[in-house]
Design an enzyme around this catalytic site. Structure first.
Site, mmCIF file in Angstrom:
data_model
loop_
_atom_site.group_PDB
_atom_site.id
_atom_site.type_symbol
_atom_site.label_atom_id
_atom_site.label_comp_id
_atom_site.label_asym_id
_atom_site.label_seq_id
_atom_site.Cartn_x
_atom_site.Cartn_y
_atom_site.Cartn_z
ATOM 1 N N GLU A 86 -18.503 42.425 38.404
ATOM 2 C CA GLU A 86 -19.099 42.829 39.682
ATOM 3 C C GLU A 86 -18.458 42.086 40.852
ATOM 4 O O GLU A 86 -18.374 40.854 40.849
ATOM 5 C CB GLU A 86 -20.612 42.597 39.684
ATOM 6 C CG GLU A 86 -21.268 43.082 40.963
ATOM 7 C CD GLU A 86 -22.787 43.075 40.903
ATOM 8 O OE1 GLU A 86 -23.410 42.981 41.967
ATOM 9 O OE2 GLU A 86 -23.337 43.148 39.782
ATOM 10 N N LYS A 283 -32.251 40.084 39.300
ATOM 11 C CA LYS A 283 -30.990 40.637 38.821
ATOM 12 C C LYS A 283 -29.831 39.842 39.404
ATOM 13 O O LYS A 283 -28.856 39.529 38.711
ATOM 14 C CB LYS A 283 -30.881 42.109 39.210
ATOM 15 C CG LYS A 283 -29.627 42.822 38.668
ATOM 16 C CD LYS A 283 -28.449 42.754 39.617
ATOM 17 C CE LYS A 283 -27.251 43.487 39.040
ATOM 18 N NZ LYS A 283 -26.032 43.338 39.878
ATOM 19 N N ASP A 299 -25.345 34.684 24.069
ATOM 20 C CA ASP A 299 -25.936 36.015 24.001
ATOM 21 C C ASP A 299 -26.628 36.345 25.326
ATOM 22 O O ASP A 299 -27.744 35.895 25.575
ATOM 23 C CB ASP A 299 -26.934 36.055 22.839
ATOM 24 C CG ASP A 299 -27.524 37.434 22.603
ATOM 25 O OD1 ASP A 299 -27.368 38.318 23.468
ATOM 26 O OD2 ASP A 299 -28.159 37.625 21.554
ATOM 27 N N HIS A 396 -20.287 41.706 50.298
ATOM 28 C CA HIS A 396 -20.147 42.451 49.045
ATOM 29 C C HIS A 396 -19.084 43.533 49.169
ATOM 30 O O HIS A 396 -18.229 43.682 48.284
ATOM 31 C CB HIS A 396 -21.487 43.077 48.660
ATOM 32 C CG HIS A 396 -21.423 43.886 47.399
ATOM 33 N ND1 HIS A 396 -21.369 43.308 46.155
ATOM 34 C CD2 HIS A 396 -21.361 45.219 47.204
ATOM 35 C CE1 HIS A 396 -21.297 44.254 45.233
ATOM 36 N NE2 HIS A 396 -21.290 45.422 45.841
#
Length: 442
Positions: A86, A283, A299, A396
């Site tokens: 991302e 998130k 994991d 971003h």
């Protein structure tokens, strides 16, 4: 069905699997064969190693592996490895690290390292009778039956911490649990925990069958449903925090330190009370956490599941981070439940995982917990800092610019043009396309 099922797919060679996939689903297009093969490692031994991590492997899937420098964590200056696709995640983490570098950096505290697992079983028996049996007979037998399994872990300072009988019959008829807590030291411990739990299930059946405490009808009713660790580890938790005087916040966005601190705290409070915001807020935290989790061979699915379950532990989904601005001091922190390891799994196999752990100074599992919490906190700080000042899109989309240009087949000259073009503008997909068309049609 438009396609035919396949028998014995796992027994085909790698090339055989590829041929079947391409012929059955991709009209035999040779281009797809090449796409898969161009990601094979030239070193056949290294390629074989990767293929044996999983099943039915036909290629490797690359993700960018970046570095976020300047993290001062508990007095140690670290560079964090981050595997993430991302745009802006690595840049945001790095920006936060630099912001806090001259303000004391990040401080962490390991609150607990307890991990959990359960033997879930159905038993048509009165609860008090089973509790008496557990207290005076079964519990000690469970410890004894797992001594061989726990021997090595106990020698490293870990093992089974406690075993409890949990009565869940109010929620499901005849449902009980053996709930065990574990210390797995520097390993994530999934295989160790599950091995112990499977032995619990066997011992439970054996001891009930041989006990005088139950009727034959009661004994026949016992059904062990499953033995499995829990990825929800609310007692395996680390706190990471930053703090400074509000006068020292020195944000460069043009608003005052006091307004920045006030707006930042409001943003965190909104995430604490509003689940729609909390979901996106958390998130973003996990952007930072997962990138380091993946880079260190742990994991990330377990990490995600645990964090989100913890965020909803009080019956309403809420923020994992918190903020106060009392007495002229800005304080921002996260309590993150996380279970990771630095031995076992991929940590001794995957070359980049070994590189990551070496880069971090070969941390213990507890030190890695701290690093992960810091990475999540840094990511969240960067996101909130943008949101309450310039807006999230400015930074971003600037990082996303090259993705847009690559999709349009831009040349290096065109890319440099757009870097300059958007120096004092906010990037938007529409404007990139429009300007690219304009300069190409000159």
């Amino acid at each position: 069905m438009t396609h035919q099922p396949v028998e014995g797919f796992s027994k085909l060679t790698k090339q055989g699997k590829i041929d079947w996939i391409v012929n059955e689903y991709l009209e035999g297009n040779e281009e797809y064969q090449q796409i898969l093969k161009q990601y094979w490692n030239e070193d056949p031994d290294l390629q074989k190693l990767h293929e044996e991590f999983s099943e039915n492997t036909i290629s490797n899937f690359y993700m960018p592996y970046g570095i976020a420098p300047n993290f001062l964590i508990d007095g140690k200056l670290l560079a964090l490895p981050m595997a993430v696709e991302e745009s802006s995640v690595v840049a945001a983490a790095s920006k936060s690290a630099k912001f806090w570098l001259d303000k004391g950096g990040f401080k962490t505290t390991i609150i607990n390292t307890k991990k959990l697992g359960h033997t879930h079983f159905i038993f048509k028996v009165e609860s008090h009778k089973l509790q008496h049996f557990f207290n005076f007979k079964l519990k000690q037998k469970l410890f004894e039956a797992t001594e061989d399994i726990t021997k090595n872990m106990r020698s490293r300072g870990g093992g089974i911490l406690n075993i409890r009988l949990v009565d869940k019959t109010a929620e499901m008829d005849h449902y009980f649990q053996l709930k065990a807590s574990f210390d797995t030291v520097d390993s994530m411990g999934a295989n160790f925990i599950n091995s112990c739990l499977e032995q619990f299930g066997k011992t439970l059946k054996e001891e009930v069958a041989n006990a005088d405490d139950f009727t034959q009808e009661e004994k026949d009713s016992l059904q062990v449903v499953m033995n499995i660790l829990s990825n929800y580890t609310p007692d395996c938790i680390v706190r990471a925090e930053v703090s400074c005087k509000i006068d020292d916040l020195k944000d460069d966005s043009g608003i005052s330190n006091e307004e920045f601190a006030w707006k930042f705290k409001q943003a965190v409070t909104i995430a604490e009370i509003e689940p729609f915001r909390a979901t996106t807020h958390n998130k973003g935290i996990m952007n930072g956490v997962d990138a380091v989790v993946i880079a260190t061979g742990n994991d990330f699915r377990a990490t995600e599941a645990c964090a989100h379950a913890y965020a909803a532990r009080n019956g309403k989904y809420s923020s994992l981070t918190h903020c106060t601005t009392d007495n002229g001091v800005f304080r921002f922190w996260i309590d993150l439940p996380i279970s990771v390891g630095v031995v076992g799994g991929l940590t001794n196999l995957h070359p980049l995982v070994k590189f990551s752990l070496a880069l971090l100074g070969k941390p213990s599992a507890q030190e890695l917990m701290s690093i992960l919490a810091v990475s999540g906190l840094a990511q969240n700080f960067a996101a909130l800092r943008s949101l309450v000042t310039t807006g999230i899109q400015k930074g971003h989309m600037k990082m996303h610019l090259f993705n847009i240009l690559n999709q349009m087949g831009a040349t290096e000259e065109e890319k440099q043009y757009f870097v300059n073009y958007f120096k004092d503008k906010t990037v938007s997909h529409h404007e990139v396309i429009a300007e690219l068309e304009r300069i190409r049609n000159k």
